[in-house]
Design a protein around this motif. Structure first.
Motif, PDB file in Angstrom:
ATOM      1  N   MET A   1       8.762   2.083  -4.147  1.00 52.63           N
ATOM      2  CA  MET A   1       9.063   0.895  -3.328  1.00 52.63           C
ATOM      3  C   MET A   1       9.860  -0.100  -4.168  1.00 52.63           C
ATOM      4  O   MET A   1       9.316  -1.100  -4.632  1.00 52.63           O
ATOM      5  CB  MET A   1       7.759   0.251  -2.850  1.00 52.63           C
ATOM      6  N   PRO A   2      11.142   0.135  -4.361  1.00 52.33           N
ATOM      7  CA  PRO A   2      11.920  -0.720  -5.260  1.00 52.33           C
ATOM      8  C   PRO A   2      12.147  -2.147  -4.761  1.00 52.33           C
ATOM      9  O   PRO A   2      12.347  -3.054  -5.571  1.00 52.33           O
ATOM     10  CB  PRO A   2      13.241   0.024  -5.415  1.00 52.33           C
ATOM     11  N   THR A   3      12.091  -2.374  -3.448  1.00 52.74           N
ATOM     12  CA  THR A   3      12.349  -3.718  -2.924  1.00 52.74           C
ATOM     13  C   THR A   3      11.147  -4.222  -2.136  1.00 52.74           C
ATOM     14  O   THR A   3      10.259  -3.451  -1.748  1.00 52.74           O
ATOM     15  CB  THR A   3      13.576  -3.719  -1.985  1.00 52.74           C
ATOM     16  N   GLU A   4      11.150  -5.518  -1.856  1.00 52.65           N
ATOM     17  CA  GLU A   4      10.096  -6.100  -1.025  1.00 52.65           C
ATOM     18  C   GLU A   4      10.080  -5.451   0.354  1.00 52.65           C
ATOM     19  O   GLU A   4       9.023  -5.185   0.911  1.00 52.65           O
ATOM     20  CB  GLU A   4      10.307  -7.610  -0.875  1.00 52.65           C
ATOM     21  N   GLN A   5      11.261  -5.208   0.907  1.00 54.39           N
ATOM     22  CA  GLN A   5      11.340  -4.597   2.225  1.00 54.39           C
ATOM     23  C   GLN A   5      10.754  -3.184   2.206  1.00 54.39           C
ATOM     24  O   GLN A   5      10.048  -2.790   3.135  1.00 54.39           O
ATOM     25  CB  GLN A   5      12.789  -4.561   2.732  1.00 54.39           C
ATOM     26  N   ASP A   6      11.017  -2.430   1.138  1.00 50.54           N
ATOM     27  CA  ASP A   6      10.427  -1.089   1.012  1.00 50.54           C
ATOM     28  C   ASP A   6       8.903  -1.180   0.963  1.00 50.54           C
ATOM     29  O   ASP A   6       8.199  -0.387   1.589  1.00 50.54           O
ATOM     30  CB  ASP A   6      10.930  -0.391  -0.257  1.00 50.54           C
ATOM     31  N   ALA A   7       8.384  -2.148   0.215  1.00 56.99           N
ATOM     32  CA  ALA A   7       6.929  -2.324   0.105  1.00 56.99           C
ATOM     33  C   ALA A   7       6.328  -2.745   1.441  1.00 56.99           C
ATOM     34  O   ALA A   7       5.257  -2.255   1.830  1.00 56.99           O
ATOM     35  CB  ALA A   7       6.603  -3.347  -0.985  1.00 56.99           C
ATOM     36  N   ALA A   8       7.008  -3.635   2.164  1.00 63.85           N
ATOM     37  CA  ALA A   8       6.514  -4.066   3.480  1.00 63.85           C
ATOM     38  C   ALA A   8       6.474  -2.890   4.452  1.00 63.85           C
ATOM     39  O   ALA A   8       5.517  -2.744   5.227  1.00 63.85           O
ATOM     40  CB  ALA A   8       7.384  -5.196   4.028  1.00 63.85           C
ATOM     41  N   ARG A   9       7.504  -2.041   4.425  1.00 63.76           N
ATOM     42  CA  ARG A   9       7.509  -0.861   5.297  1.00 63.76           C
ATOM     43  C   ARG A   9       6.368   0.087   4.945  1.00 63.76           C
ATOM     44  O   ARG A   9       5.711   0.644   5.827  1.00 63.76           O
ATOM     45  CB  ARG A   9       8.844  -0.125   5.182  1.00 63.76           C
ATOM     46  N   MET A  10       6.121   0.278   3.649  1.00 65.45           N
ATOM     47  CA  MET A  10       5.035   1.154   3.207  1.00 65.45           C
ATOM     48  C   MET A  10       3.692   0.596   3.660  1.00 65.45           C
ATOM     49  O   MET A  10       2.822   1.330   4.131  1.00 65.45           O
ATOM     50  CB  MET A  10       5.058   1.310   1.690  1.00 65.45           C
ATOM     51  N   MET A  11       3.523  -0.724   3.540  1.00 67.54           N
ATOM     52  CA  MET A  11       2.277  -1.362   3.967  1.00 67.54           C
ATOM     53  C   MET A  11       2.078  -1.180   5.470  1.00 67.54           C
ATOM     54  O   MET A  11       0.968  -0.866   5.925  1.00 67.54           O
ATOM     55  CB  MET A  11       2.314  -2.845   3.601  1.00 67.54           C
ATOM     56  N   CYS A  12       3.140  -1.353   6.239  1.00 64.11           N
ATOM     57  CA  CYS A  12       3.067  -1.172   7.689  1.00 64.11           C
ATOM     58  C   CYS A  12       2.720   0.276   8.027  1.00 64.11           C
ATOM     59  O   CYS A  12       1.894   0.538   8.901  1.00 64.11           O
ATOM     60  CB  CYS A  12       4.392  -1.581   8.322  1.00 64.11           C
ATOM     61  N   SER A  13       3.335   1.217   7.330  1.00 60.07           N
ATOM     62  CA  SER A  13       3.053   2.639   7.573  1.00 60.07           C
ATOM     63  C   SER A  13       1.606   2.980   7.248  1.00 60.07           C
ATOM     64  O   SER A  13       0.951   3.714   7.987  1.00 60.07           O
ATOM     65  CB  SER A  13       3.990   3.523   6.747  1.00 60.07           C
ATOM     66  N   ALA A  14       1.094   2.450   6.137  1.00 58.44           N
ATOM     67  CA  ALA A  14      -0.299   2.710   5.760  1.00 58.44           C
ATOM     68  C   ALA A  14      -1.255   2.112   6.790  1.00 58.44           C
ATOM     69  O   ALA A  14      -2.245   2.750   7.176  1.00 58.44           O
ATOM     70  CB  ALA A  14      -0.585   2.133   4.374  1.00 58.44           C
ATOM     71  N   PHE A  15      -0.963   0.900   7.252  1.00 55.68           N
ATOM     72  CA  PHE A  15      -1.779   0.236   8.268  1.00 55.68           C
ATOM     73  C   PHE A  15      -1.805   1.081   9.546  1.00 55.68           C
ATOM     74  O   PHE A  15      -2.865   1.329  10.128  1.00 55.68           O
ATOM     75  CB  PHE A  15      -1.201  -1.153   8.543  1.00 55.68           C
ATOM     76  N   GLN A  16      -0.635   1.550   9.972  1.00 59.24           N
ATOM     77  CA  GLN A  16      -0.554   2.371  11.182  1.00 59.24           C
ATOM     78  C   GLN A  16      -1.313   3.683  11.002  1.00 59.24           C
ATOM     79  O   GLN A  16      -2.014   4.134  11.911  1.00 59.24           O
ATOM     80  CB  GLN A  16       0.908   2.647  11.559  1.00 59.24           C
ATOM     81  N   ARG A  17      -1.185   4.307   9.839  1.00 57.11           N
ATOM     82  CA  ARG A  17      -1.885   5.579   9.596  1.00 57.11           C
ATOM     83  C   ARG A  17      -3.392   5.380   9.634  1.00 57.11           C
ATOM     84  O   ARG A  17      -4.118   6.209  10.204  1.00 57.11           O
ATOM     85  CB  ARG A  17      -1.454   6.177   8.255  1.00 57.11           C
ATOM     86  N   LEU A  18      -3.880   4.307   9.073  1.00 58.58           N
ATOM     87  CA  LEU A  18      -5.319   4.042   9.124  1.00 58.58           C
ATOM     88  C   LEU A  18      -5.784   3.844  10.565  1.00 58.58           C
ATOM     89  O   LEU A  18      -6.853   4.323  10.946  1.00 58.58           O
ATOM     90  CB  LEU A  18      -5.666   2.828   8.261  1.00 58.58           C
ATOM     91  N   LYS A  19      -4.979   3.189  11.384  1.00 66.40           N
ATOM     92  CA  LYS A  19      -5.333   3.047  12.799  1.00 66.40           C
ATOM     93  C   LYS A  19      -5.359   4.418  13.485  1.00 66.40           C
ATOM     94  O   LYS A  19      -6.233   4.678  14.315  1.00 66.40           O
ATOM     95  CB  LYS A  19      -4.368   2.083  13.483  1.00 66.40           C
ATOM     96  N   GLU A  20      -4.438   5.305  13.119  1.00 68.40           N
ATOM     97  CA  GLU A  20      -4.451   6.663  13.659  1.00 68.40           C
ATOM     98  C   GLU A  20      -5.711   7.416  13.243  1.00 68.40           C
ATOM     99  O   GLU A  20      -6.166   8.318  13.952  1.00 68.40           O
ATOM    100  CB  GLU A  20      -3.213   7.426  13.184  1.00 68.40           C
ATOM    101  N   LEU A  21      -6.280   7.035  12.109  1.00 70.53           N
ATOM    102  CA  LEU A  21      -7.512   7.655  11.608  1.00 70.53           C
ATOM    103  C   LEU A  21      -8.772   6.991  12.167  1.00 70.53           C
ATOM    104  O   LEU A  21      -9.875   7.284  11.724  1.00 70.53           O
ATOM    105  CB  LEU A  21      -7.526   7.618  10.073  1.00 70.53           C
ATOM    106  N   GLY A  22      -8.595   6.100  13.139  1.00 74.33           N
ATOM    107  CA  GLY A  22      -9.751   5.521  13.813  1.00 74.33           C
ATOM    108  C   GLY A  22     -10.124   4.116  13.400  1.00 74.33           C
ATOM    109  O   GLY A  22     -11.082   3.550  13.920  1.00 74.33           O
ATOM    110  N   TRP A  23      -9.382   3.510  12.474  1.00 79.05           N
ATOM    111  CA  TRP A  23      -9.660   2.142  12.064  1.00 79.05           C
ATOM    112  C   TRP A  23      -9.121   1.177  13.119  1.00 79.05           C
ATOM    113  O   TRP A  23      -8.131   1.469  13.779  1.00 79.05           O
ATOM    114  CB  TRP A  23      -9.032   1.870  10.697  1.00 79.05           C
ATOM    115  N   LYS A  24      -9.787   0.025  13.244  1.00 83.08           N
ATOM    116  CA  LYS A  24      -9.394  -0.979  14.228  1.00 83.08           C
ATOM    117  C   LYS A  24      -9.234  -2.331  13.534  1.00 83.08           C
ATOM    118  O   LYS A  24      -9.877  -2.591  12.522  1.00 83.08           O
ATOM    119  CB  LYS A  24     -10.457  -1.083  15.321  1.00 83.08           C
ATOM    120  N   GLU A  25      -8.416  -3.195  14.134  1.00 87.73           N
ATOM    121  CA  GLU A  25      -8.236  -4.532  13.583  1.00 87.73           C
ATOM    122  C   GLU A  25      -9.546  -5.313  13.688  1.00 87.73           C
ATOM    123  O   GLU A  25     -10.258  -5.217  14.684  1.00 87.73           O
ATOM    124  CB  GLU A  25      -7.100  -5.240  14.307  1.00 87.73           C
TER     125      GLU A  25
END
Length: 128
Positions: free
Chosen positions: A48-72
């Motif tokens: 994740m060389p840039t802030e935008q890359d890190a933000a996208r990775m964070m969003c992807s991880a958040f979405q994947r956890l929701k796919e695994l049954g996690w809720k806000e």
């Protein structure tokens, strides 16, 4: 006592009964920990060389956890122990919220305040 690998600190361990014990930390162990930290920092920089890359990775991880049954956590129950994920922590912890939403404070181990982003009922492994 050896000056070849001096003690430079202490390691803290939690015992099964919840108490703690401390053991010496030798310079070679501290150097290995620091090398591991630096290697992980370099890996993250490559991934994740840039802030935008890190933000996208964070969003992807958040979405994947929701796919695994996690809720806000805004949808979380009150007075029911659940599993929690807090930004900045790699752990999954048991916690509880004593007051209903819009209260945002959850409690880990019943006495440690937490502001998690996701929760999952204990034993809810259907999405893994």
């Amino acid at each position: 006592m050896s000056d070849i690998d001096p003690i430079v600190g202490h390691k803290t361990f939690r015992n099964e009964d919840g108490s703690f014990r401390h053991e010496p930390l030798h310079e070679s162990e501290a150097n290995a920990v620091m090398a591991s930290i630096e290697a992980e920092r370099a890996r993250r920089a490559d991934l994740m060389p840039t802030e935008q890359d890190a933000a996208r990775m964070m969003c992807s991880a958040f979405q994947r956890l929701k796919e695994l049954g996690w809720k806000e956590t805004s949808y979380g129950p009150t007075n029911v122990e659940v599993l929690l994920i807090e930004p900045g922590s790699s752990g999954i912890h048991r916690g509880i919220r004593w007051k209903p939403w819009p209260e945002k404070t959850w409690w880990v181990d019943s006495d440690w305040p937490s502001v998690p982003c996701l929760f999952k009922p204990i034993g809810d492994d259907h999405a893994q």
